[in-house]
Design a protein around this motif. Sequence first.
Motif, PDB file in Angstrom:
ATOM      1  N   ARG A 185       7.888  -7.564   1.611  1.00 41.97           N
ATOM      2  CA  ARG A 185       7.062  -6.637   0.817  1.00 41.97           C
ATOM      3  C   ARG A 185       5.936  -7.390   0.114  1.00 41.97           C
ATOM      4  N   GLU A 186       6.243  -8.559  -0.399  1.00 39.09           N
ATOM      5  CA  GLU A 186       5.207  -9.350  -1.067  1.00 39.09           C
ATOM      6  C   GLU A 186       4.129  -9.798  -0.093  1.00 39.09           C
ATOM      7  N   ARG A 187       4.530 -10.142   1.134  1.00 41.71           N
ATOM      8  CA  ARG A 187       3.537 -10.540   2.129  1.00 41.71           C
ATOM      9  C   ARG A 187       2.654  -9.360   2.523  1.00 41.71           C
ATOM     10  N   VAL A 188       3.283  -8.206   2.730  1.00 43.62           N
ATOM     11  CA  VAL A 188       2.493  -7.009   3.047  1.00 43.62           C
ATOM     12  C   VAL A 188       1.561  -6.672   1.889  1.00 43.62           C
ATOM     13  N   ALA A 189       2.066  -6.787   0.655  1.00 44.98           N
ATOM     14  CA  ALA A 189       1.246  -6.468  -0.517  1.00 44.98           C
ATOM     15  C   ALA A 189       0.041  -7.394  -0.626  1.00 44.98           C
ATOM     16  N   ARG A 190       0.192  -8.654  -0.230  1.00 44.27           N
ATOM     17  CA  ARG A 190      -0.955  -9.567  -0.269  1.00 44.27           C
ATOM     18  C   ARG A 190      -2.017  -9.148   0.733  1.00 44.27           C
ATOM     19  N   ILE A 191      -1.571  -8.750   1.930  1.00 45.55           N
ATOM     20  CA  ILE A 191      -2.523  -8.323   2.969  1.00 45.55           C
ATOM     21  C   ILE A 191      -3.237  -7.037   2.546  1.00 45.55           C
ATOM     22  N   VAL A 192      -2.449  -6.011   2.213  1.00 47.24           N
ATOM     23  CA  VAL A 192      -3.033  -4.725   1.824  1.00 47.24           C
ATOM     24  C   VAL A 192      -3.820  -4.877   0.521  1.00 47.24           C
ATOM     25  N   GLY A 193      -3.344  -5.759  -0.353  1.00 49.24           N
ATOM     26  CA  GLY A 193      -4.056  -5.992  -1.612  1.00 49.24           C
ATOM     27  C   GLY A 193      -5.460  -6.503  -1.399  1.00 49.24           C
ATOM     28  N   ARG A 194      -5.644  -7.343  -0.388  1.00 54.82           N
ATOM     29  CA  ARG A 194      -7.003  -7.816  -0.094  1.00 54.82           C
ATOM     30  C   ARG A 194      -7.890  -6.660   0.351  1.00 54.82           C
ATOM     31  N   TRP A 195      -7.329  -5.723   1.092  1.00 59.30           N
ATOM     32  CA  TRP A 195      -8.113  -4.543   1.489  1.00 59.30           C
ATOM     33  C   TRP A 195      -8.474  -3.708   0.265  1.00 59.30           C
ATOM     34  N   ILE A 196      -7.513  -3.546  -0.644  1.00 62.21           N
ATOM     35  CA  ILE A 196      -7.767  -2.786  -1.871  1.00 62.21           C
ATOM     36  C   ILE A 196      -8.878  -3.446  -2.680  1.00 62.21           C
ATOM     37  N   ASP A 197      -8.827  -4.761  -2.814  1.00 61.74           N
ATOM     38  CA  ASP A 197      -9.890  -5.471  -3.526  1.00 61.74           C
ATOM     39  C   ASP A 197     -11.239  -5.241  -2.852  1.00 61.74           C
ATOM     40  N   GLY A 198     -11.239  -5.194  -1.517  1.00 63.94           N
ATOM     41  CA  GLY A 198     -12.483  -4.920  -0.789  1.00 63.94           C
ATOM     42  C   GLY A 198     -13.033  -3.544  -1.097  1.00 63.94           C
ATOM     43  N   CYS A 199     -12.151  -2.557  -1.250  1.00 62.35           N
ATOM     44  CA  CYS A 199     -12.596  -1.210  -1.633  1.00 62.35           C
ATOM     45  C   CYS A 199     -13.326  -1.245  -2.972  1.00 62.35           C
ATOM     46  N   ALA A 200     -12.750  -1.982  -3.915  1.00 59.17           N
ATOM     47  CA  ALA A 200     -13.373  -2.075  -5.240  1.00 59.17           C
ATOM     48  C   ALA A 200     -14.729  -2.768  -5.158  1.00 59.17           C
ATOM     49  N   ARG A 201     -14.810  -3.857  -4.401  1.00 57.28           N
ATOM     50  CA  ARG A 201     -16.087  -4.567  -4.274  1.00 57.28           C
ATOM     51  C   ARG A 201     -17.152  -3.695  -3.642  1.00 57.28           C
ATOM     52  N   ASP A 202     -16.738  -2.828  -2.717  1.00 58.78           N
ATOM     53  CA  ASP A 202     -17.703  -1.986  -2.021  1.00 58.78           C
ATOM     54  C   ASP A 202     -18.185  -0.816  -2.869  1.00 58.78           C
ATOM     55  N   GLY A 203     -17.503  -0.537  -3.983  1.00 59.99           N
ATOM     56  CA  GLY A 203     -17.975   0.508  -4.882  1.00 59.99           C
ATOM     57  C   GLY A 203     -17.178   1.794  -4.874  1.00 59.99           C
ATOM     58  N   PHE A 204     -16.003   1.797  -4.260  1.00 57.95           N
ATOM     59  CA  PHE A 204     -15.147   2.979  -4.306  1.00 57.95           C
ATOM     60  C   PHE A 204     -14.552   3.134  -5.706  1.00 57.95           C
ATOM     61  N   GLU A 205     -14.238   4.387  -6.070  1.00 55.93           N
ATOM     62  CA  GLU A 205     -13.597   4.662  -7.358  1.00 55.93           C
ATOM     63  C   GLU A 205     -12.076   4.716  -7.258  1.00 55.93           C
ATOM     64  N   ALA A 206     -11.558   5.016  -6.063  1.00 59.86           N
ATOM     65  CA  ALA A 206     -10.114   5.202  -5.906  1.00 59.86           C
ATOM     66  C   ALA A 206      -9.696   4.727  -4.523  1.00 59.86           C
TER      67      ALA A 206
ATOM     68  N   VAL B  97     -15.467  12.237  -1.749  1.00 61.34           N
ATOM     69  CA  VAL B  97     -15.430  11.926  -0.317  1.00 61.34           C
ATOM     70  C   VAL B  97     -14.388  10.842  -0.067  1.00 61.34           C
ATOM     71  N   VAL B  98     -13.545  11.070   0.944  1.00 62.08           N
ATOM     72  CA  VAL B  98     -12.571  10.066   1.380  1.00 62.08           C
ATOM     73  C   VAL B  98     -13.082   9.451   2.677  1.00 62.08           C
ATOM     74  N   ARG B  99     -13.196   8.122   2.698  1.00 61.04           N
ATOM     75  CA  ARG B  99     -13.625   7.403   3.893  1.00 61.04           C
ATOM     76  C   ARG B  99     -12.722   6.199   4.126  1.00 61.04           C
ATOM     77  N   ASP B 100     -12.702   5.743   5.365  1.00 55.50           N
ATOM     78  CA  ASP B 100     -11.927   4.564   5.705  1.00 55.50           C
ATOM     79  C   ASP B 100     -12.464   3.343   4.967  1.00 55.50           C
ATOM     80  N   ARG B 101     -11.585   2.385   4.748  1.00 52.04           N
ATOM     81  CA  ARG B 101     -11.965   1.182   4.004  1.00 52.04           C
ATOM     82  C   ARG B 101     -13.044   0.365   4.714  1.00 52.04           C
ATOM     83  N   THR B 102     -13.236   0.595   6.019  1.00 48.40           N
ATOM     84  CA  THR B 102     -14.250  -0.136   6.765  1.00 48.40           C
ATOM     85  C   THR B 102     -15.637   0.496   6.656  1.00 48.40           C
TER      86      THR B 102
END
Length: 290
Positions: free
Chosen positions: A151-172, A87-92
């Motif tokens: 690019r580094e600034r964008v990566a920091r912002i998006v990276g925090r969202w990616i970390d949130g996906c991992a904390r929430d229990g997503f696999e990918a 299942v693909v769902r939004d990060r929120t």
Amino acid sequence: MSHRPPARSPRAAVPPLLVVLLVLLGLTVGPLLAAAPGGASGAGTGAPTAGERTVEEPSAPPALPAATDVDYQLGGVDEVPDHVGIVVRDRTEEPAGVYDVCYVNGFQTQPDARRFWRERWSLVLKDDRGRPVVDSAWGEWLLDLRTASKRERVARIVGRWIDGCARDGFEAVELDNLDSFLRSDGLLRRGQNLALASLLVERGHAAGLAVAQKNLAGYDGTRIGFDLAVAEECGRYDECDAYTEVFGDQVVVVEYRDRDFEATCAGFGDALPVVRRDRPLRPAYDPRWC
């Protein structure tokens, strides 16, 4: 057979008179003993001391499960049938409890996030009149990736969202709009998008997630570490082969028209999970599978 007496500990090698002298001076013999070969520091023994941790190799990102279906629930959460294992769902949103893929818009802005990006206005790509460059199909602003610092600034912002996906229990995590440079009126270059993608893939792997390439069919995303692909309408645009040649069976497919869905099922339904969804991705819609 006789046993050799145990070797005398280096601690005993400190002369008694020296010990007495040190005590009279108010000093301790501990540092002297620790500095001796084989002393309290453990140096040279090869054994880890207290507080040391062994470094483990990172585990491989989780692969897509075989012989299961996929649902694409970006428009809202819906029940998951038993035969759907991806299942693909939004990060929120919360993960579904199967193989969960977290949607993150890595290269453009979400339409409801304009206030967030106005506060980071220098990271929004603008034309020569100072107006945001827009992906007109979705009403999304393109992000400005033209310099390494941006690019580094964008990566920091998006990276925090990616970390949130991992904390929430997503696999990918799915990184949408890798091909935003094609909609930039020539302001962005392919290499700039790939440079950001490389940063985001590294961040995803560091969080323990598999990372999915989205868009830019024909590009071998494994060169920068992508693990799988989300191929939206690859049947409609005759791109499914371009993804499977790179990722094999690590591809999920979403189609929005009956004729494209039927053609994709005929060509790839035995190997790939394919779902027929409505373009708004409404929870009330009844998906179809091959």
